[in-house]
Structures are given as C-alpha cells and as structure tokens.
Scaffold this motif. Structure first.
Motif, PDB file in Angstrom:
ATOM      1  N   HIS A  34       1.275   4.706  -2.457  1.00 12.28           N
ATOM      2  CA  HIS A  34       1.323   6.135  -2.089  1.00 12.28           C
ATOM      3  C   HIS A  34       2.593   6.784  -2.641  1.00 12.28           C
ATOM      4  O   HIS A  34       2.558   7.891  -3.184  1.00 12.28           O
ATOM      5  CB  HIS A  34       1.294   6.294  -0.571  1.00 12.28           C
ATOM      6  CG  HIS A  34      -0.089   6.261   0.022  1.00 12.28           C
ATOM      7  ND1 HIS A  34      -1.092   7.115  -0.359  1.00 12.28           N
ATOM      8  CD2 HIS A  34      -0.631   5.476   0.999  1.00 12.28           C
ATOM      9  CE1 HIS A  34      -2.193   6.883   0.346  1.00 12.28           C
ATOM     10  NE2 HIS A  34      -1.941   5.878   1.180  1.00 12.28           N
ATOM     11  N   ASP A  78      -6.386   7.447  -0.175  1.00 15.92           N
ATOM     12  CA  ASP A  78      -6.365   6.110  -0.784  1.00 15.92           C
ATOM     13  C   ASP A  78      -7.158   6.067  -2.092  1.00 15.92           C
ATOM     14  O   ASP A  78      -8.232   6.654  -2.188  1.00 15.92           O
ATOM     15  CB  ASP A  78      -6.945   5.099   0.213  1.00 15.92           C
ATOM     16  CG  ASP A  78      -6.024   4.901   1.401  1.00 15.92           C
ATOM     17  OD1 ASP A  78      -4.863   5.342   1.335  1.00 15.92           O
ATOM     18  OD2 ASP A  78      -6.470   4.292   2.392  1.00 15.92           O
ATOM     19  N   HIS A  81       0.819  -1.215   0.000  1.00 16.08           N
ATOM     20  CA  HIS A  81       0.000   0.000   0.000  1.00 16.08           C
ATOM     21  C   HIS A  81       0.858   1.274   0.000  1.00 16.08           C
ATOM     22  O   HIS A  81       0.563   2.242  -0.702  1.00 16.08           O
ATOM     23  CB  HIS A  81      -0.917  -0.028   1.232  1.00 16.08           C
ATOM     24  CG  HIS A  81      -1.808   1.159   1.358  1.00 16.08           C
ATOM     25  ND1 HIS A  81      -2.934   1.336   0.577  1.00 16.08           N
ATOM     26  CD2 HIS A  81      -1.748   2.249   2.169  1.00 16.08           C
ATOM     27  CE1 HIS A  81      -3.522   2.477   0.909  1.00 16.08           C
ATOM     28  NE2 HIS A  81      -2.825   3.051   1.877  1.00 16.08           N
TER      29      HIS A  81
END
Ligand code: KG4
Ligand code: ZN
Length: 340
Positions: free
Chosen positions: A115, A300, A111
């Motif tokens: 980013h 997100d 994740h």
C-alpha cells in the motif's frame, strides 16, 4: 527486471507484472465482494477457496496482457501478511510453487508496504522520504516512509480502522457491505452541518486515532428518527466530514512535526474523493506536494505487490527465507523480520 506480484490477503485476488524500467505491464483483479455480500462481511473460508479458483486464470491473463511467457519474469512476489491466514496461505503456496516450477526466486512482501509504495505506480511518483496516511479496512496509521523497507509508524488507530468505521456506519445506514464507497456516494446527496459528529482525539496532542466512538455517535443520533432518504444522506455526509477532518488535521500535524515535503495517501479509504481533496489542501498549506495512487490502486491489488517485489529485487532486499511465509500479524516497522 520484471516481477509477477500476487495479492491474496483478504477478498481480492490480484495479479500484476511490473518492470522496473517500463512500469506496469499487466494488471488483473478478481473481486470477491459479490461472494461475501450476503454475509455482511468477509467469510475467511470462502475467501481462501475463491483465491484457489482464480489465481491460475489471472496469472495466465496477466502473462497474455504483457505478451510474455514465464521466461522474462525474474521473480514472484507475494503478500506474506498481515491478513486472513487461509487466504495468505493460498497465495504463498501458489507463489512459491510457481517460483519452484519456474526456477525463480519468491519474494515475501508485507501487505502494508505494498500500500505504501502504490503511489510509485503513477506518473510523477514521490521520491523518498514521504509521509503516508494509510487508511484501509484493517489499518489507520501515519507512517514516515524514509526509504524502501524503512517505515516509522507515527500514530495509529487505538480501536476501529477508518475503513472499518465507514463499513460499520454504512451498515447502520442500511447500505450493503463493504459500505465505504456506497456511504461516500450517499454523502454526496447530504447536506453538511445537518448533523455534527465528534472529531475524535483532535483535542489531544499526538498522531493517534480513534473511530469507534464516531460509529456510536451516529447510532445515537439516528436512534429515535425515521430513517428517511434525507436523514440517511445527511448522517452519511456528517460522518464523512468528521472522518475526513480528523484525518486531515492529523496529517497537518504530522507534516509539521516531521518536516516532510511529500504527502501520500494509501489504502481503500484513500479512494475517497473528499479525503483526497482535503489532503491536497493540507499538503499545499504545509508546503508539501500530494501524491495519490489511482483509486483502483488504493484498494487491494497485485500491482502494489509487484512494484514492492521489484524494488526489493532491484536493491538486493528480497531475502525470502528470512521471512515467515504467512503472518496474520506483522509489525510494519519490521518488514524483514526474522521468523519466530
Ligand atoms: O485497502 P483495502 O482494499 O483493504 C484492506 O486492506 O483493508 O480497504 C478496504 C476499505 C473498506 O473498509 C472500504 O469500505 C473502504 O476501504 N473504502 C472506502 C472507499 N472505497 C473503499 N471508504 C471510503 N470512501 C471510499 N470511496
Ligand atoms: Zn489492503
């Protein structure tokens, strides 16, 4: 090379299609904020169920937006961690099921790598290497992004993440969850200097952060006061000033220590306008350029997972089987870790 990206690590269901030559072809997002607001935070079980409900319609909508069926999709990338384990399981199961049905590879993506690569979705993307300030609800770190998959954590929060501090302070000020953006809006009405909160860890060398004391300082300052609109706005402003100054100063130090010529911000707090303005100045003073994802790609989203998957596929670094399908915790320095 075209990759469908799926993000379900927390409370946003994101689906996007990224093409290595043509860029982003589709981007769909369903936010669960309204679902969790009544509870003052994310309820993991509700998050998982809501991802189940929205994934398939979002994939259909993304394919429609890109005017394609499954044929031209080369792989499916999904967030494998870190995050809420149930939410991750939904995305991983869905993505791997889709990959099996379509006979395409599935690519597990970290994740935070998503980013860190989000600025590559913008025009004038930064070239590697670059320095990244990653500030989200769960993480606050300075990362040396040397190349795809090569990340060195230079410093990180010893306690609360910057976004967590924003959310907790917002709660103190009576704002609804998640309070970061609402606190920033309230701070616009406040006067700088009416309160002064500490700049945590600026008096010490190094690139680590600590934000839990700041939230306490706000609580103590407001304890015996009537919470007028004015007081709330002034406290919000002083809190934001303290966080922004702390983050900016650590970025200044990190640019100097690493000699990097490019600075990027990533993660939800990266949507903060004042932080972005300060980082432009810090970069300029340090002889570096500043690169920001648009605010919607700071929080997100599926696009950052799609771009990470596409770059991994394009460079032959998409080895699904070496990565555990879902990981609640996963160090960023080891984005291709062997399964335990
Ligand atoms: O990256 P993100 O969407 O989710 C995580 O992976 O954690 O970050 C969410 C965090 C929340 O704490 C939210 O309050 C904060 O980003 N945030 C902001 C702003 N917009 C979102 N914080 C400060 N200013 C903003 N404008
Ligand atoms: Zn995130």
């Amino acid at each position: 090379m075209r990759v469908l990206g799926i993000e379900t690590s927390c409370d946003e269901t994101g689906v996007a299609i990224y093409d290595v030559e043509r860029g982003l072809l589709a981007n769909r997002l369903h936010s669960q904020i309204a679902l969790h607001q009544a509870y003052g935070g994310v309820v993991p079980e509700l998050a998982s169920r809501d991802h189940v409900a929205h994934l398939l319609p979002l994939v259909r909508a993304a394919l429609d937006e890109a005017r394609m069926d499954a044929g031209p999709i080369d792989a499916i990338a999904y967030t494998a961690g870190p995050g809420l384990i149930g939410a991750l399981l939904v995305g991983a199961s869905f993505a791997r099921g889709l990959a099996t049905a379509w006979a395409k590879p599935a690519i597990a993506v970290h994740h935070l790598e998503g980013h860190l690569l989000a600025p590559l979705l913008e025009v004038d993307p930064p070239a590697f290497p670059y320095l990244a300030l990653l500030v989200s609800g769960g993480h606050t770190m300075l990362v040396d992004v040397m190349a795809l998959g090569r990340y060195r954590v230079l410093g990180q929060s010893q306690d609360d993440a910057a976004g967590e501090a924003f959310d907790k302070t917002a709660k103190l000020l009576g704002l609804p969850y998640p309070g970061g953006a609402a606190l920033a809006a309230l701070a616009e009405q406040g006067e700088s200097g009416a309160f002064r909160f500490p700049r945590p860890m600026l008096d010490r060398p190094g690139l680590d952060f600590s934000f839990s004391g700041l939230k306490t300082a706000v609580r103590v300052a407001l304890r015996d006061r009537a919470l007028t609109e004015r007081t709330r706005a002034d406290a919000a402003r002083a809190f934001e000033d303290a966080v922004v100054e702390t983050l900016a100063e650590k970025c200044r130090r990190a640019l100097r220590e690493t000699g990097r010529r490019r600075l990027i911000v990533a993660g939800g707090v990266g949507a903060n306008r004042r932080l972005r303005e300060r980082l432009v100045e810090v970069a300029r003073d340090g002889g570096a350029s500043a690169h920001f994802p648009r605010p919607a790609f700071c929080t997100d989203n599926g696009a950052m997972i799609a771009v990470a998957g596409a770059l991994r596929l394009a460079t032959g670094r998409a080895s699904e089987l070496r990565v555990r399908p879902t990981r609640a915790h996963w160090p960023l320095d080891a984005p291709e870790d062997e399964p335990a």
